[in-house]
Design an enzyme around this catalytic site. Sequence first.
Site, PDB file in Angstrom:
ATOM      1  N   HIS A  62       0.898  -1.150   0.000  1.00  8.07           N
ATOM      2  CA  HIS A  62       0.000   0.000   0.000  1.00  8.07           C
ATOM      3  C   HIS A  62       0.938   1.202   0.000  1.00  8.07           C
ATOM      4  CE1 HIS A  62      -3.199  -2.781   1.182  1.00  8.07           C
ATOM      5  NE2 HIS A  62      -2.422  -3.197   2.158  1.00  8.07           N
ATOM      6  N   GLN A  65       0.917   4.306   2.388  1.00  6.19           N
ATOM      7  CA  GLN A  65       1.200   4.126   3.817  1.00  6.19           C
ATOM      8  C   GLN A  65       2.650   4.464   4.171  1.00  6.19           C
ATOM      9  OE1 GLN A  65      -0.385   0.380   5.245  1.00  6.19           O
ATOM     10  NE2 GLN A  65      -2.415   0.822   4.408  1.00  6.19           N
ATOM     11  N   TYR A 127      -7.026   0.357  -2.762  1.00  7.09           N
ATOM     12  CA  TYR A 127      -8.452   0.446  -2.436  1.00  7.09           C
ATOM     13  C   TYR A 127      -8.967   1.871  -2.280  1.00  7.09           C
ATOM     14  CZ  TYR A 127      -6.409   0.525   2.285  1.00  7.09           C
ATOM     15  OH  TYR A 127      -5.655   0.819   3.376  1.00  7.09           O
ATOM     16  N   HIS A 207     -10.963  -6.641  -0.710  1.00  9.04           N
ATOM     17  CA  HIS A 207     -10.218  -6.117   0.438  1.00  9.04           C
ATOM     18  C   HIS A 207     -10.120  -7.147   1.555  1.00  9.04           C
ATOM     19  CE1 HIS A 207      -9.289  -4.123   4.177  1.00  9.04           C
ATOM     20  NE2 HIS A 207      -8.565  -3.302   3.443  1.00  9.04           N
ATOM     21  N   ARG A 210     -14.405  -9.082   5.639  1.00  3.96           N
ATOM     22  CA  ARG A 210     -15.069  -8.103   6.492  1.00  3.96           C
ATOM     23  C   ARG A 210     -15.642  -6.967   5.632  1.00  3.96           C
ATOM     24  NH1 ARG A 210     -12.223  -4.006   7.965  1.00  3.96           N
ATOM     25  NH2 ARG A 210     -10.277  -5.155   7.755  1.00  3.96           N
ATOM     26  N   HIS A 234      -6.844  -9.829   1.492  1.00  4.40           N
ATOM     27  CA  HIS A 234      -6.370  -9.897   2.878  1.00  4.40           C
ATOM     28  C   HIS A 234      -7.228 -10.930   3.596  1.00  4.40           C
ATOM     29  CE1 HIS A 234      -5.447  -5.298   2.633  1.00  4.40           C
ATOM     30  NE2 HIS A 234      -4.276  -5.908   2.731  1.00  4.40           N
ATOM     31  N   GLU A 237      -5.796 -11.927   9.076  1.00  8.04           N
ATOM     32  CA  GLU A 237      -4.665 -11.174   9.634  1.00  8.04           C
ATOM     33  C   GLU A 237      -4.866 -10.965  11.136  1.00  8.04           C
ATOM     34  OE1 GLU A 237      -4.177  -7.267   7.953  1.00  8.04           O
ATOM     35  OE2 GLU A 237      -2.322  -6.877   9.051  1.00  8.04           O
ATOM     36  N   HIS A 271      -1.335 -12.430   4.319  1.00 11.53           N
ATOM     37  CA  HIS A 271      -1.208 -12.654   5.774  1.00 11.53           C
ATOM     38  C   HIS A 271      -1.490 -14.113   6.166  1.00 11.53           C
ATOM     39  CE1 HIS A 271      -0.587  -8.442   6.231  1.00 11.53           C
ATOM     40  NE2 HIS A 271      -1.807  -8.132   5.837  1.00 11.53           N
ATOM     41  N   ASP A 322       3.914  -4.305   2.397  1.00 13.36           N
ATOM     42  CA  ASP A 322       2.627  -3.964   3.003  1.00 13.36           C
ATOM     43  C   ASP A 322       2.563  -2.530   3.527  1.00 13.36           C
ATOM     44  OD1 ASP A 322       0.063  -4.186   3.980  1.00 13.36           O
ATOM     45  OD2 ASP A 322       0.489  -5.701   5.496  1.00 13.36           O
TER      46      ASP A 322
HETATM   47 ZN   LIG Z   1      -2.313  -4.952   3.175  1.00 13.84          ZN
END
Ligand SMILES: [Zn+2]
Length: 464
Positions: A62, A65, A127, A207, A210, A234, A237, A271, A322
């Site tokens: 990502h 980040q 995303y 994504h 969830r 994902h 995780e 993960h 990540d």
């Molecule tokens: Zn990630």
Amino acid sequence: VLPLLLEPEWLVDERGHALDGPVRIESGRIVAIGTHAERAGAVVIPLPGRIVCPGFVNAHSHAFQRGIRGVVENKHESHAHDDFWTWRTRMYALATALSADEMRAVARAAYLEMLRAGYTSVGEFHYIHRASTDGDTCAAVAAAARDTGIRLTLLETGYARAGPGKTALPAQRRFVFDGVERFLEHAMATATAVAVDDQVRVGLAIHSVRACPLDWIETIAARARSLAWPLHVHASEQQGELAVAMAEHGRSPIAILDDAGALTPLATVVHATHVSAFDVERLARAGATVCLCPTTERNLGDGICPTRDFVDAGIPLAIGSDSQTRIDPLLELAAVEEDERLRLMARSVLVEPGASLAHALMPMGTLAGARALASDVGRLAVGAPADLVSLALPALIDVSSRADALDAILVAGTRADVHDVFIAGVPVVLHQRCVTLDAARIERDAHDALRAARARELETRAGH
Ligand SMILES: [Zn+2]
């Protein structure tokens, strides 16, 4: 473009085996290795004291980040318990504030850092589809990759909700679409716009179980299968995520994905930290790849996954930077082995009898990542794309034992040992200096972009 001849001490292939150089490159590909590699007509690049291996593949990133590194390590008075979810709140603040141009500047700096660290390909799990003001952040990320030369697989990521029965939070509005068909239209339009050559490719992502209801998972998975595109997700995780999946579906995230047709040989589960033996069996049967991001998983306190069980089940393992807490393929690879040593309280836990550390780790950094991105990079072979990096031979070791020297790099090496980086035969970094890029300017632009985004973030907070 003239052919190149790289003359390192020796070469290392994607399975961690040493072979004799040199290596000849023409039109972006490896055309000869060893005694077949002739000097005639080539620009010779001597690489004394270095070895050359395939460029590393960062299968999970990502990029934006990178902007929160170092600003999420202080503990606020209001929450004595700091975990993934409190980190996410801070991360969302930046995600919400960035404009498309700022996203491009931050991603460009992250990709530059990846290149200098020896990553030549990246899978961007993207995303945030819309910018805070205007503009398309998907195009911005693709442009950032083109600015730097890194190979990009843009994984257009479906995001529908905050959780079962919960609409998206205000901070998640830029991620969501009104229905899975609208999301797929956007992903297809992005693919047409950005994936015009070999450097930028596209894939799909979910994504998480969830953030996506079952009809989204099934529809995105079906589209990925029909297009033969990579599909990333994902999963497992966090333990909190397992409880949510159990409550909604009565099954684990891996079981939900498998039953929905999302697990195939083109699928990558990122993960897979909290998995049961049954989950491992499902992943193996489906032929899916697992992408481990141990330096991020450590930083976020996610937990330790049963890596040896994945290896025993024959599941290919890739690596990803990540959260960008660290961007360093050598640290990431060593962490895969060493975290499993902590869990099993033994040494050489991923190494097969008669083999060495490099045999266990090199395929994770190269081949498996390329498989996760459905790309033919990650190989040191005639005909393969000439995405190559050089590593300094370690000190204080008898380098006539190539296996020992290579293991010294894998157990103790860092990005500081990466000296030269070639993508499609183009020298991007030579002797640790950027040849094609103005690194200082890229870093300054990212710094300015982050300052502007933070100022906007504070303004928004004050306004509420
Ligand atoms: Zn990630």
